[in-house]
Write a protein that holds these residues in place. Structure first.
Motif, PDB file in Angstrom:
ATOM      1  N   THR A   5      23.759 -10.056  86.893  1.00  0.00           N
ATOM      2  CA  THR A   5      24.249  -9.805  88.246  1.00  0.00           C
ATOM      3  C   THR A   5      24.146  -8.397  88.535  1.00  0.00           C
ATOM      4  OG1 THR A   5      26.110 -11.450  87.620  1.00  0.00           O
ATOM      5  CG2 THR A   5      26.764  -9.778  89.599  1.00  0.00           C
ATOM      6  N   ALA A   6      23.479  -8.402  89.990  1.00  0.00           N
ATOM      7  CA  ALA A   6      23.492  -7.170  90.595  1.00  0.00           C
ATOM      8  C   ALA A   6      24.591  -6.532  90.862  1.00  0.00           C
ATOM      9  CB  ALA A   6      22.447  -7.206  91.769  1.00  0.00           C
ATOM     10  N   TYR A   7      24.889  -5.096  90.884  1.00  0.00           N
ATOM     11  CA  TYR A   7      26.215  -4.539  90.975  1.00  0.00           C
ATOM     12  C   TYR A   7      26.040  -3.233  91.286  1.00  0.00           C
ATOM     13  CZ  TYR A   7      26.384  -2.384  86.556  1.00  0.00           C
ATOM     14  OH  TYR A   7      26.334  -1.591  85.167  1.00  0.00           O
ATOM     15  N   ASP A   8      27.056  -2.633  92.067  1.00  0.00           N
ATOM     16  CA  ASP A   8      27.284  -1.131  92.485  1.00  0.00           C
ATOM     17  C   ASP A   8      28.502  -0.599  91.291  1.00  0.00           C
ATOM     18  OD1 ASP A   8      25.137  -1.122  93.914  1.00  0.00           O
ATOM     19  OD2 ASP A   8      26.314  -0.937  95.778  1.00  0.00           O
ATOM     20  N   ALA A   9      28.500   0.528  91.146  1.00  0.00           N
ATOM     21  CA  ALA A   9      29.626   1.184  90.302  1.00  0.00           C
ATOM     22  C   ALA A   9      30.207   2.174  91.178  1.00  0.00           C
ATOM     23  CB  ALA A   9      29.188   1.689  88.757  1.00  0.00           C
ATOM     24  N   VAL A  10      31.487   2.092  90.766  1.00  0.00           N
ATOM     25  CA  VAL A  10      32.361   3.145  91.420  1.00  0.00           C
ATOM     26  C   VAL A  10      33.217   3.853  90.307  1.00  0.00           C
ATOM     27  CG1 VAL A  10      34.074   3.710  93.274  1.00  0.00           C
ATOM     28  CG2 VAL A  10      32.672   2.003  93.738  1.00  0.00           C
ATOM     29  N   VAL A  11      32.965   5.187  90.211  1.00  0.00           N
ATOM     30  CA  VAL A  11      33.912   5.773  89.005  1.00  0.00           C
ATOM     31  C   VAL A  11      34.668   6.765  89.726  1.00  0.00           C
ATOM     32  CG1 VAL A  11      33.440   6.882  86.976  1.00  0.00           C
ATOM     33  CG2 VAL A  11      31.782   5.491  87.389  1.00  0.00           C
ATOM     34  N   LEU A  12      36.014   6.587  89.259  1.00  0.00           N
ATOM     35  CA  LEU A  12      37.004   7.631  89.939  1.00  0.00           C
ATOM     36  C   LEU A  12      37.278   8.589  88.610  1.00  0.00           C
ATOM     37  CD1 LEU A  12      39.733   4.932  91.121  1.00  0.00           C
ATOM     38  CD2 LEU A  12      37.682   5.773  92.269  1.00  0.00           C
ATOM     39  N   ALA A  13      36.806   9.823  89.247  1.00  0.00           N
ATOM     40  CA  ALA A  13      36.802  11.041  88.234  1.00  0.00           C
ATOM     41  C   ALA A  13      37.760  12.369  88.944  1.00  0.00           C
ATOM     42  CB  ALA A  13      35.355  11.660  88.211  1.00  0.00           C
ATOM     43  N   GLY A  14      38.456  12.074  89.966  1.00  0.00           N
ATOM     44  CA  GLY A  14      39.247  13.288  90.448  1.00  0.00           C
ATOM     45  C   GLY A  14      40.451  13.172  89.613  1.00  0.00           C
ATOM     46  N   ALA A  56      23.565  -0.167  86.950  1.00  0.00           N
ATOM     47  CA  ALA A  56      24.166  -0.402  88.252  1.00  0.00           C
ATOM     48  C   ALA A  56      23.203   0.268  89.177  1.00  0.00           C
ATOM     49  CB  ALA A  56      25.356   0.685  88.508  1.00  0.00           C
ATOM     50  N   GLY A  57      22.922  -0.744  90.433  1.00  0.00           N
ATOM     51  CA  GLY A  57      22.086  -0.405  91.530  1.00  0.00           C
ATOM     52  C   GLY A  57      22.539   0.870  92.210  1.00  0.00           C
ATOM     53  N   ARG A  58      23.604   1.118  92.312  1.00  0.00           N
ATOM     54  CA  ARG A  58      23.865   2.616  92.874  1.00  0.00           C
ATOM     55  C   ARG A  58      25.486   2.922  92.417  1.00  0.00           C
ATOM     56  NH1 ARG A  58      25.213   2.469  99.048  1.00  0.00           N
ATOM     57  NH2 ARG A  58      22.989   1.889  99.005  1.00  0.00           N
ATOM     58  N   THR A  59      25.529   4.212  91.641  1.00  0.00           N
ATOM     59  CA  THR A  59      26.645   4.636  91.247  1.00  0.00           C
ATOM     60  C   THR A  59      27.361   5.605  92.107  1.00  0.00           C
ATOM     61  OG1 THR A  59      25.999   4.066  88.918  1.00  0.00           O
ATOM     62  CG2 THR A  59      27.837   5.661  89.334  1.00  0.00           C
ATOM     63  N   VAL A  60      28.370   5.566  92.314  1.00  0.00           N
ATOM     64  CA  VAL A  60      29.395   6.155  93.429  1.00  0.00           C
ATOM     65  C   VAL A  60      30.347   6.928  92.436  1.00  0.00           C
ATOM     66  CG1 VAL A  60      30.513   6.751  95.360  1.00  0.00           C
ATOM     67  CG2 VAL A  60      28.760   5.255  95.324  1.00  0.00           C
ATOM     68  N   ARG A 115      25.953   9.402  93.351  1.00  0.00           N
ATOM     69  CA  ARG A 115      26.337   9.697  94.627  1.00  0.00           C
ATOM     70  C   ARG A 115      27.524  10.142  94.489  1.00  0.00           C
ATOM     71  NH1 ARG A 115      23.644   5.687  99.288  1.00  0.00           N
ATOM     72  NH2 ARG A 115      21.614   5.207  98.254  1.00  0.00           N
ATOM     73  N   TRP A 116      27.785  11.241  95.399  1.00  0.00           N
ATOM     74  CA  TRP A 116      29.310  11.896  95.250  1.00  0.00           C
ATOM     75  C   TRP A 116      30.139  11.575  96.583  1.00  0.00           C
ATOM     76  CZ3 TRP A 116      31.034  13.591  90.795  1.00  0.00           C
ATOM     77  CH2 TRP A 116      29.761  13.910  89.590  1.00  0.00           C
ATOM     78  N   THR A 117      31.341  11.129  96.300  1.00  0.00           N
ATOM     79  CA  THR A 117      32.296  11.259  97.719  1.00  0.00           C
ATOM     80  C   THR A 117      33.540  11.748  97.339  1.00  0.00           C
ATOM     81  OG1 THR A 117      32.775   9.943  99.496  1.00  0.00           O
ATOM     82  CG2 THR A 117      32.990   8.876  97.422  1.00  0.00           C
ATOM     83  N   ARG A 118      34.442  11.975  98.239  1.00  0.00           N
ATOM     84  CA  ARG A 118      35.804  12.362  97.886  1.00  0.00           C
ATOM     85  C   ARG A 118      36.569  11.434  98.765  1.00  0.00           C
ATOM     86  NH1 ARG A 118      37.770  16.739  95.189  1.00  0.00           N
ATOM     87  NH2 ARG A 118      39.472  15.031  95.224  1.00  0.00           N
ATOM     88  N   ALA A 143      41.036   7.054  96.661  1.00  0.00           N
ATOM     89  CA  ALA A 143      39.665   7.322  95.738  1.00  0.00           C
ATOM     90  C   ALA A 143      38.800   6.068  95.717  1.00  0.00           C
ATOM     91  CB  ALA A 143      39.844   7.884  94.336  1.00  0.00           C
ATOM     92  N   LEU A 144      39.467   5.048  95.503  1.00  0.00           N
ATOM     93  CA  LEU A 144      38.807   3.779  95.559  1.00  0.00           C
ATOM     94  C   LEU A 144      38.242   3.321  96.931  1.00  0.00           C
ATOM     95  CD1 LEU A 144      37.825   1.331  93.975  1.00  0.00           C
ATOM     96  CD2 LEU A 144      40.283   0.189  94.094  1.00  0.00           C
ATOM     97  N   GLY A 145      38.912   3.572  97.827  1.00  0.00           N
ATOM     98  CA  GLY A 145      38.709   3.264  99.300  1.00  0.00           C
ATOM     99  C   GLY A 145      37.413   4.097  99.638  1.00  0.00           C
ATOM    100  N   ALA A 146      37.505   5.241  99.144  1.00  0.00           N
ATOM    101  CA  ALA A 146      36.389   6.061  99.510  1.00  0.00           C
ATOM    102  C   ALA A 146      35.072   5.653  98.696  1.00  0.00           C
ATOM    103  CB  ALA A 146      36.695   7.528  99.184  1.00  0.00           C
ATOM    104  N   GLY A 147      35.200   5.378  97.597  1.00  0.00           N
ATOM    105  CA  GLY A 147      34.049   4.928  96.744  1.00  0.00           C
ATOM    106  C   GLY A 147      33.390   3.718  97.264  1.00  0.00           C
ATOM    107  N   VAL A 148      34.505   2.758  97.435  1.00  0.00           N
ATOM    108  CA  VAL A 148      33.860   1.350  97.887  1.00  0.00           C
ATOM    109  C   VAL A 148      33.059   1.489  99.499  1.00  0.00           C
ATOM    110  CG1 VAL A 148      34.409  -0.975  98.781  1.00  0.00           C
ATOM    111  CG2 VAL A 148      35.666   0.071  96.977  1.00  0.00           C
TER     112      VAL A 148
END
Length: 284
Positions: free
Chosen positions: A3-12, A44-48, A61-64, A75-80
């Motif tokens: 399965t292709a997937y992207d990953a969202v890691v919450l690190a705040g 993961a195809g893309r890791t945020v 990739r970084w976001t806040r 944080a999850l909303g921003a990552g998705v």
């Protein structure tokens, strides 16, 4: 089929139980907690990563979240929003023993349950772990939107609001896979665990490969047998020098050689060590 997937890691987060320390940057076995989690989702195809940028062993990739420190839902909303795949893996950055096998179990569980909208890991007590889970993108966005409309914001919202609106399937965890580090006592327990006799060698090899940027997987048993033969049949200092030369020879064989090049070089060196030892026996 994988399965292709992207990953969202919450690190705040404020890490209050760690006295405000940068929890994702705390090292266990020489690697940061964040890097250990990133290694588990390396395909993961893309890791945020939702946090302030910092050096990592893998490109991300970084976001806040808005506002910063607004809690896991924000944080999850921003990552998705920074992802694009239909399947999303969501992880917290404080899981020192999460591995690729557990990640694959979550993805497979979601893939084989067509009616499910998320596959959650459960800890040994049966509690859901929404931050160790695979989600279908559309239902996840739907529920985040519903929560945002009801509350006016995602900030400071409890995670149970999210899972309560999704059709779930669950994956029972290996006790270590769901172990998270919330306190310094947890950190100490994790550091002690990786130094146990049955795990320390694998942990060390993984840490060395990460430090050197090496992706190659090799049969460590073959190299240990070679080191033993060189030490016993030649001289103790021959063990590290021989294994170094085997690695060098495999590297010269080129990237296409892979583990097979290491195995072949180790075979030749082991045979040489045995011939060397046989000559000594004859002379003796």
């Amino acid at each position: 089929m994988t399965t292709a997937y992207d990953a969202v890691v919450l690190a705040g987060g404020a890490s209050r139980r760690l006295g405000g320390s940068d929890k994702p940057g705390v090292r266990v076995g020489g690697r940061t907690l964040l890097d250990r989690v990133l290694a588990a989702c390396a395909d993961a195809g893309r890791t945020v990563v939702v946090a302030e940028p910092r050096p990592t062993g893998r490109p991300v990739r970084w976001t806040r979240e808005d506002p910063p420190g607004g809690g896991p839902l924000a944080a999850l909303g921003a990552g998705v929003r920074a992802t694009g795949a239909d399947t999303l893996l969501v992880l917290s950055a404080d899981l020192p023993f999460l591995d690729a096998a557990t990640v694959r179990r979550l993805l497979d569980a979601l893939d084989t349950a067509p009616g499910a909208e998320a596959a959650l890991l459960t800890d040994p007590e049966g509690r859901d772990q929404p931050l160790v889970a695979a989600y279908r993108r559309t239902p996840l966005l739907r529920e985040l939107a519903v929560i945002g409309e009801r509350r006016g914001t995602l900030a400071d919202g409890p995670l149970r609001l999210l899972t309560g609106g999704l059709v779930l399937t669950r994956v029972a965890a290996d006790p270590l896979a769901s172990f998270d580090c919330d306190t310094w006592e947890d950190i100490a327990a994790a550091r002690a665990r990786i130094r146990e006799h049955g795990t320390v060698l694998d942990e060390w090899i993984t840490a060395v490969k990460a430090e050197l940027g090496i992706e190659l997987d090799v049969d460590t048993g073959v190299l240990l047998d070679l080191a033993r033969d060189a030490a016993h049949g030649v001289a103790r200092p021959a063990a590290p020098l021989t294994t170094f030369l085997v690695g060098y020879a495999a590297a010269r064989a080129g990237t296409e050689g892979g583990p097979e090049a290491v195995a072949e070089a180790a075979r030749k060196a082991a045979a040489l060590a045995q011939r060397w030892a046989a000559e000594q026996d004859e002379a003796g």
